[in-house]
Design a protein around this motif. Structure first.
Motif, PDB file in Angstrom:
ATOM      1  N   ALA A  82      38.069  -3.091  64.878  1.00  0.00           N
ATOM      2  CA  ALA A  82      38.106  -2.824  66.372  1.00  0.00           C
ATOM      3  C   ALA A  82      37.659  -1.264  66.572  1.00  0.00           C
ATOM      4  O   ALA A  82      37.945  -0.441  65.836  1.00  0.00           O
ATOM      5  N   LEU A  83      36.720  -1.248  67.505  1.00  0.00           N
ATOM      6  CA  LEU A  83      36.328   0.055  67.808  1.00  0.00           C
ATOM      7  C   LEU A  83      36.558   0.492  69.224  1.00  0.00           C
ATOM      8  O   LEU A  83      36.627  -0.468  70.339  1.00  0.00           O
ATOM      9  N   LEU A  84      37.086   1.594  69.680  1.00  0.00           N
ATOM     10  CA  LEU A  84      37.278   2.282  70.983  1.00  0.00           C
ATOM     11  C   LEU A  84      36.499   3.242  71.300  1.00  0.00           C
ATOM     12  O   LEU A  84      36.302   4.216  70.537  1.00  0.00           O
ATOM     13  N   THR A  85      35.749   3.106  72.591  1.00  0.00           N
ATOM     14  CA  THR A  85      34.737   4.041  72.853  1.00  0.00           C
ATOM     15  C   THR A  85      35.368   5.131  73.951  1.00  0.00           C
ATOM     16  O   THR A  85      36.529   4.945  74.305  1.00  0.00           O
ATOM     17  N   LYS A  86      34.405   6.220  73.949  1.00  0.00           N
ATOM     18  CA  LYS A  86      34.977   7.284  74.980  1.00  0.00           C
ATOM     19  C   LYS A  86      35.336   6.872  76.307  1.00  0.00           C
ATOM     20  O   LYS A  86      36.372   7.469  77.082  1.00  0.00           O
ATOM     21  N   GLY A  87      34.442   5.952  76.813  1.00  0.00           N
ATOM     22  CA  GLY A  87      34.964   5.387  78.181  1.00  0.00           C
ATOM     23  C   GLY A  87      35.887   4.415  78.175  1.00  0.00           C
ATOM     24  O   GLY A  87      36.160   3.701  79.371  1.00  0.00           O
ATOM     25  N   GLY A  88      36.572   4.050  77.143  1.00  0.00           N
ATOM     26  CA  GLY A  88      37.823   3.138  77.083  1.00  0.00           C
ATOM     27  C   GLY A  88      37.337   1.727  77.011  1.00  0.00           C
ATOM     28  O   GLY A  88      38.240   0.791  77.309  1.00  0.00           O
ATOM     29  N   LEU A  89      36.255   1.588  76.508  1.00  0.00           N
ATOM     30  CA  LEU A  89      35.676   0.138  76.219  1.00  0.00           C
ATOM     31  C   LEU A  89      36.344  -0.078  74.745  1.00  0.00           C
ATOM     32  O   LEU A  89      36.339   0.582  73.881  1.00  0.00           O
ATOM     33  N   VAL A  90      36.487  -1.483  74.499  1.00  0.00           N
ATOM     34  CA  VAL A  90      36.939  -1.923  73.252  1.00  0.00           C
ATOM     35  C   VAL A  90      35.800  -3.005  72.613  1.00  0.00           C
ATOM     36  O   VAL A  90      35.358  -3.888  73.143  1.00  0.00           O
ATOM     37  N   LEU A  91      35.409  -2.772  71.371  1.00  0.00           N
ATOM     38  CA  LEU A  91      34.284  -3.700  70.764  1.00  0.00           C
ATOM     39  C   LEU A  91      35.038  -4.142  69.559  1.00  0.00           C
ATOM     40  O   LEU A  91      35.689  -3.362  68.743  1.00  0.00           O
ATOM     41  N   GLU A 102      37.457  -8.854  78.596  1.00  0.00           N
ATOM     42  CA  GLU A 102      38.666  -8.935  79.364  1.00  0.00           C
ATOM     43  C   GLU A 102      39.331  -7.574  79.755  1.00  0.00           C
ATOM     44  O   GLU A 102      40.030  -7.331  80.555  1.00  0.00           O
ATOM     45  N   LEU A 103      38.926  -6.708  78.783  1.00  0.00           N
ATOM     46  CA  LEU A 103      39.607  -5.253  79.170  1.00  0.00           C
ATOM     47  C   LEU A 103      38.595  -4.240  79.792  1.00  0.00           C
ATOM     48  O   LEU A 103      38.873  -3.255  79.781  1.00  0.00           O
ATOM     49  N   VAL A 104      37.263  -4.633  80.134  1.00  0.00           N
ATOM     50  CA  VAL A 104      36.500  -3.867  80.987  1.00  0.00           C
ATOM     51  C   VAL A 104      37.046  -3.782  82.360  1.00  0.00           C
ATOM     52  O   VAL A 104      37.682  -4.390  82.908  1.00  0.00           O
ATOM     53  N   GLY A 105      36.978  -2.105  82.422  1.00  0.00           N
ATOM     54  CA  GLY A 105      37.590  -1.821  83.761  1.00  0.00           C
ATOM     55  C   GLY A 105      39.083  -1.387  83.617  1.00  0.00           C
ATOM     56  O   GLY A 105      39.763  -0.769  84.507  1.00  0.00           O
ATOM     57  N   LYS A 106      39.811  -1.526  82.361  1.00  0.00           N
ATOM     58  CA  LYS A 106      41.221  -1.222  82.394  1.00  0.00           C
ATOM     59  C   LYS A 106      41.225   0.005  81.643  1.00  0.00           C
ATOM     60  O   LYS A 106      42.364   0.639  81.526  1.00  0.00           O
ATOM     61  N   ARG A 107      40.382   0.731  81.104  1.00  0.00           N
ATOM     62  CA  ARG A 107      40.292   2.051  80.313  1.00  0.00           C
ATOM     63  C   ARG A 107      41.436   2.033  79.290  1.00  0.00           C
ATOM     64  O   ARG A 107      42.295   2.647  79.251  1.00  0.00           O
ATOM     65  N   VAL A 108      41.005   1.400  78.101  1.00  0.00           N
ATOM     66  CA  VAL A 108      42.107   1.389  77.218  1.00  0.00           C
ATOM     67  C   VAL A 108      41.814   2.827  76.324  1.00  0.00           C
ATOM     68  O   VAL A 108      40.988   3.429  76.038  1.00  0.00           O
ATOM     69  N   THR A 109      43.231   3.590  76.114  1.00  0.00           N
ATOM     70  CA  THR A 109      43.092   4.749  75.700  1.00  0.00           C
ATOM     71  C   THR A 109      43.910   4.778  73.993  1.00  0.00           C
ATOM     72  O   THR A 109      43.811   5.873  73.268  1.00  0.00           O
ATOM     73  N   GLN A 110      44.266   3.760  73.660  1.00  0.00           N
ATOM     74  CA  GLN A 110      44.979   3.515  72.144  1.00  0.00           C
ATOM     75  C   GLN A 110      44.677   2.276  71.607  1.00  0.00           C
ATOM     76  O   GLN A 110      44.833   1.219  72.443  1.00  0.00           O
TER      77      GLN A 110
END
Length: 638
Positions: free
Chosen positions: A200-209, A235-243
């Motif tokens: 799993a990857l987390l981008t600077k913009g808070g997206l998860v891939l 499903e997580l787009v727009g929620k800005r994941v931080t961790q």
């Protein structure tokens, strides 16, 4: 704190030891934890564990390994000569990132998870991952039998087991060496995590891939299919994941703005925190026992959430922000504007020795030096050069104001960096140090041509063809003034070498390396830059190389010598002895027409054997009178 399927390891108060709890703890919870001490006056910074081993990192950067399968085992210190800043464990392999940016791997290598090739099945001795040497790494993570590394510029490299596509390379073949995930071009990844067979990857913009094994829904794509390339968790787009964190077959994502933790994947042991034991194919918020959604007031709180995902466990720690264990990820040392100002101010003070050590750390490491001048990566944009040369020029020029800093940098380049450049790296990020070094003012100092410029030219000459091609692309991107300055640096070194020329192999090697590099720059200029050819002219060569005088001397010596030899040979009776050692050596005679020079030369040479071509060459031009006489002779014969 860290956990696997069978063990939970908890740091003791004070950081001097670890309590290891067997899982499950039993119905009465009476199973006594095992206490493992590190040693007196030593504090633990971080830890991780695999299936049969635990790795801890002391606060002073020393890694220690503990093997659960050995009775009466003790912590064993490894990589004692290095300062380590990050550690991570796979099932049966380990990774450690040094302060100098070097990545080490050891343990099992059946799937290539060490990144050093398949020459060894396993090794207890840490091996440097040569393919990533020189790449400024920000983070490393290990899955069950695969490994992933994140560079400071946001590129992701993966290697090892790939049966479910967990490397994100678009196929399911194992990779013995690190490969960059090209499908991520345009995404600035800031954090990564590995499960047993998914990533799993987390981008600077808070997206998860996510990608890899999806059988339990751990990828969050509302399916159980595997993904061979990174795919956005919509499903997580727009929620800005931080961790984010990965368990063996489940994934956690924290959205600090909402104060909610979303979980998906395997839930057989209740690890998703939703009150059930079923798998979850899409991210859903964790719940309290009352069935209300779990929520953390992170915006106004003085606390911060730490997520830990184990084999079949999830642990959430709500900790004070000032706690030293809140932010454990250390980074390689780099140079910035604040550091430059502090170094300049420290000259001549009690802090100078510490500053000198910092200078040595950065200017002795290709990764640290390159990582100091990375440009901000724009999401969605693509760039072939990650360096900010303008920032580098400004910072390095500022440092050159102080002689003691300049002398320290010069010594670091001469004694360390130039001897350890990544000449054979297949990755563009590693090659960028070759692009950056000529921006150092000390490289243009006339006193450093032999100690800095020549070794640099020799290192460029050792580069593999792909790496050399990348460097030439970088040179082609330079502005006119920067390109000319680069050419002049090598021209000055050539002139300096000629001025102190000695008839030695060393002088020949030096001048050859410098001329070969100038040849590469000339090729770049011809194909890309199109600057005047005169910038490559070395005017001083006329003072050292007089071709006309040399030709005259050779001709005069030959004529006078042959006259003397021919005068004495008849007296000795050996002129006609063809096999005599004193007889004049045979020549290769070419009679050519001026108007058909190339045609005649090839026509004559085609008649000779290779051995004949070793003779001295004698070329004569056919005159009009000679041609006329030849024609008349032919007519008379007919």
């Amino acid at each position: 704190m860290c956990c696997t399927g069978g063990r939970l390891a908890v740091l003791e108060r004070g950081g001097a030891g670890v309590e290891v709890h067997q899982l499950p703890a039993g119905s009465d919870g009476a199973r006594k934890p095992k206490c493992i001490k590190l040693g007196k006056k030593m504090k633990i910074h971080s830890m991780d564990q695999g299936a049969e081993h635990m790795l801890i990192l002391s606060s002073d950067g020393k890694p220690f390994e503990y093997n659960y399968s050995i009775e009466h085992a003790r912590f064993q210190c490894i990589l004692q000569e290095k300062i380590i800043i990050q550690i991570t464990c796979g099932d049966y392999h380990s990774l450690a990132l040094s302060k100098g940016g070097e990545l080490f791997a050891w343990g099992e290598n059946l799937h290539g998870q060490l990144g050093v090739g398949r020459g060894i099945a396993s090794t207890p001795t840490p091996q440097m991952v040569e393919h990533l040497y020189g790449v400024p790494l920000a983070q490393v993570s290990a899955g069950g039998a695969h490994s992933v590394a994140l560079s400071m510029s946001g590129n992701v490299y993966s290697w090892g087991g790939n049966d479910f596509g967990q490397l994100g390379l678009g196929h399911t073949d194992d990779a013995d060496f690190p490969s960059r995930i090209e499908a991520l071009d345009g995404q600035h990844v800031e954090f990564l995590a590995c499960g047993a067979s998914h990533t799993a990857l987390l981008t600077k913009g808070g997206l998860v891939l996510t990608f890899g094994d999806g059988r339990c829904g751990q990828l969050g794509h509302n399916s159980t299919q595997n993904e061979l390339r990174p795919r956005l968790v919509t499903e997580l787009v727009g929620k800005r994941v931080t961790q984010m964190a990965c368990g063996r077959e489940h994934t956690l994502a924290y959205v600090s703005d909402l104060g909610k933790v979303f979980a998906f994947g395997s839930g057989t042991e209740g690890q998703l925190g939703n009150g059930g034991t079923h798998n979850q194919l899409i991210p859903r918020p964790m719940k309290l026992p009352s069935n209300e959604e779990l929520k953390f007031e992170s915006r106004t709180s003085e606390k911060e959430l730490i997520m830990i995902a184990g084999g079949n466990q999830s642990i959430l720690l709500w900790m004070e922000k000032e706690n030293s264990y809140v932010n454990l990820r250390r980074k390689i040392p780099t140079l910035n504007e604040g550091t430059v100002k502090r170094w300049l101010a420290d000259v001549g003070t009690k802090q100078w020795q510490n500053t000198k050590r910092e200078i040595r750390e950065i200017f002795s490491s290709p990764a640290c030096l390159t990582g100091s001048f990375l440009r901000e990566r724009i999401t969605g944009g693509r760039t072939s050069v990650h360096l900010d040369l303008n920032t580098a020029r400004t910072a390095l020029s500022e440092l050159a104001r102080k002689d003691c800093i300049t002398n320290t940098i010069t010594a670091c380049l001469r004694e360390n960096l130039l001897k350890a450049l990544p000449c054979h790296s297949p990755h563009r990020e590693a090659v960028e140090v070759f692009f950056l070094l000529p921006e150092c003012p000390v490289m243009h100092d006339d006193n450093n041509w032999e100690s800095l410029v020549v070794p640099f030219a020799e290192a460029v000459g050792k580069m593999s063809d792909p790496s050399s091609g990348v460097l030439e692309e970088y040179w082609a991107s330079l502005g006119e003034s920067a390109f000319i300055r680069l050419v002049q640096m090598f021209k000055r070194a050539i002139v300096a070498q000629l001025r102190c020329w000695t008839k030695s192999a060393e002088s020949n090697c030096h001048i050859k390396a410098l001329l070969e590099l100038l040849k590469k720059l000339h090729r770049v200029n011809q194909t890309k830059c199109h600057l005047p050819e005169s910038i490559f002219t070395v005017n001083e060569l006329t003072d050292y190389l007089d071709f006309h005088e040399d030709a005259y001397r050779r001709s005069f010596w030959k004529v006078s010598s042959q006259k003397k030899i021919r005068a004495y040979m008849p007296l000795a009776g050996i002129l006609g002895q063809e096999g005599s050692e004193l007889a004049l050596p045979p020549t290769l005679n070419l009679l050519v027409r001026r108007g058909h020079l190339i045609e005649d030369v090839f026509s004559h040479l085609s008649r000779y054997e290779n051995e004949d071509l070793r003779r001295e060459l004698l070329v004569k031009y056919k005159s009009h009178l000679m041609l006329l006489l030849q024609r008349e002779g032919k007519q008379n014969r007919t």
